[in-house]
Scaffold this motif. Structure first.
Motif, PDB file in Angstrom:
ATOM      1  N   ALA A   1     -16.804   4.174   9.744  1.00  0.00           N
ATOM      2  CA  ALA A   1     -17.640   3.614   8.685  1.00  0.00           C
ATOM      3  C   ALA A   1     -18.321   2.336   9.169  1.00  0.00           C
ATOM      4  O   ALA A   1     -17.773   1.601   9.984  1.00  0.00           O
ATOM      5  CB  ALA A   1     -16.790   3.314   7.453  1.00  0.00           C
TER       6      ALA A   1
ATOM      7  N   VAL B   1     -19.925   6.385   4.828  1.00  0.00           N
ATOM      8  CA  VAL B   1     -18.825   7.241   5.279  1.00  0.00           C
ATOM      9  C   VAL B   1     -19.319   8.676   5.407  1.00  0.00           C
ATOM     10  O   VAL B   1     -20.264   9.077   4.731  1.00  0.00           O
ATOM     11  CB  VAL B   1     -17.604   7.159   4.327  1.00  0.00           C
TER      12      VAL B   1
ATOM     13  N   SER C   1     -16.852  11.335   1.455  1.00  0.00           N
ATOM     14  CA  SER C   1     -16.340  10.417   0.431  1.00  0.00           C
ATOM     15  C   SER C   1     -14.937  10.790  -0.035  1.00  0.00           C
ATOM     16  O   SER C   1     -14.113   9.909  -0.304  1.00  0.00           O
ATOM     17  CB  SER C   1     -17.298  10.324  -0.751  1.00  0.00           C
TER      18      SER C   1
ATOM     19  N   ALA D   1     -12.570   9.621   2.662  1.00  0.00           N
ATOM     20  CA  ALA D   1     -12.518   8.155   2.667  1.00  0.00           C
ATOM     21  C   ALA D   1     -11.686   7.649   1.491  1.00  0.00           C
ATOM     22  O   ALA D   1     -10.889   6.718   1.637  1.00  0.00           O
ATOM     23  CB  ALA D   1     -13.924   7.570   2.627  1.00  0.00           C
ATOM     24  N   GLU D   2     -11.852   8.265   0.326  1.00  0.00           N
ATOM     25  CA  GLU D   2     -11.077   7.887  -0.855  1.00  0.00           C
ATOM     26  C   GLU D   2      -9.581   8.095  -0.585  1.00  0.00           C
ATOM     27  O   GLU D   2      -8.758   7.221  -0.880  1.00  0.00           O
ATOM     28  CB  GLU D   2     -11.541   8.715  -2.050  1.00  0.00           C
TER      29      GLU D   2
ATOM     30  N   ALA E   1      -8.090   8.123   2.306  1.00  0.00           N
ATOM     31  CA  ALA E   1      -7.653   7.166   3.324  1.00  0.00           C
ATOM     32  C   ALA E   1      -7.428   5.785   2.713  1.00  0.00           C
ATOM     33  O   ALA E   1      -6.476   5.082   3.079  1.00  0.00           O
ATOM     34  CB  ALA E   1      -8.681   7.090   4.447  1.00  0.00           C
ATOM     35  N   VAL E   2      -8.292   5.382   1.775  1.00  0.00           N
ATOM     36  CA  VAL E   2      -8.121   4.093   1.086  1.00  0.00           C
ATOM     37  C   VAL E   2      -6.781   4.078   0.356  1.00  0.00           C
ATOM     38  O   VAL E   2      -6.009   3.115   0.452  1.00  0.00           O
ATOM     39  CB  VAL E   2      -9.290   3.833   0.103  1.00  0.00           C
TER      40      VAL E   2
ATOM     41  N   ALA F   1     -18.058   2.608  -0.987  1.00  0.00           N
ATOM     42  CA  ALA F   1     -18.135   3.561   0.120  1.00  0.00           C
ATOM     43  C   ALA F   1     -19.059   4.686  -0.338  1.00  0.00           C
ATOM     44  O   ALA F   1     -18.863   5.251  -1.418  1.00  0.00           O
ATOM     45  CB  ALA F   1     -16.760   4.098   0.485  1.00  0.00           C
TER      46      ALA F   1
ATOM     47  N   GLN G   1     -21.175   8.256   0.685  1.00  0.00           N
ATOM     48  CA  GLN G   1     -21.514   9.398   1.540  1.00  0.00           C
ATOM     49  C   GLN G   1     -22.988   9.664   1.252  1.00  0.00           C
ATOM     50  O   GLN G   1     -23.336  10.218   0.218  1.00  0.00           O
ATOM     51  CB  GLN G   1     -20.671  10.618   1.210  1.00  0.00           C
TER      52      GLN G   1
END
Length: 125
Positions: A2, A74, A77, A80-81, A83-84, A117, A119
């Protein structure tokens, strides 16, 4: 990986903020999208970096956005969500589709910082 793709300056008085940034840095402003949102001409920096000025808001109730609001680009999405969350962050605004732009969500990191974040997808509807 990112990277920062967008930053927003949050303002209580948009006319005052536009006058300041025009006088100080020669930036221009173009209304874009929702009311109280302007893309900044001249502040974007490297290719692919966007900048905006927007009405101050609270993504998390009771926590107004001050300073710069950054959005990371990212690839996915949903990934990424996940991973957060796995890294100990919190989702403070669920994934939302912005037509013609992409899928955006906001999260709070382990230090209380709020960041977006996105996408990016110009075909998003």
């Amino acid at each position: 990986m990112a990277h920062v793709a967008h930053f927003s300056i949050n303002a209580d008085d948009l006319d005052r903020a536009k006058a300041f940034y025009d006088a100080a840095f020669g930036w221009g402003f173009q209304a874009y999208g929702p009311p109280g949102f302007y893309m900044i001409q001249g502040a974007g920096g490297p290719a692919g970096m966007y900048a905006s000025l927007q009405q101050r808001r609270e993504i998390v109730p009771g926590k107004p956005m001050h300073g710069l609001e950054c959005t990371l680009a990212v690839e996915d999405s949903a990934a990424a969500e996940a991973a957060v969350l796995k890294a100990g962050g919190k989702i403070v605004m669920p994934r939302t589709i912005l037509a013609g732009v992409g899928t955006l969500f906001f999260f709070e990191d382990t230090e209380g910082n709020i960041m977006g974040a996105m996408q990016y997808d110009s075909a998003a509807r």
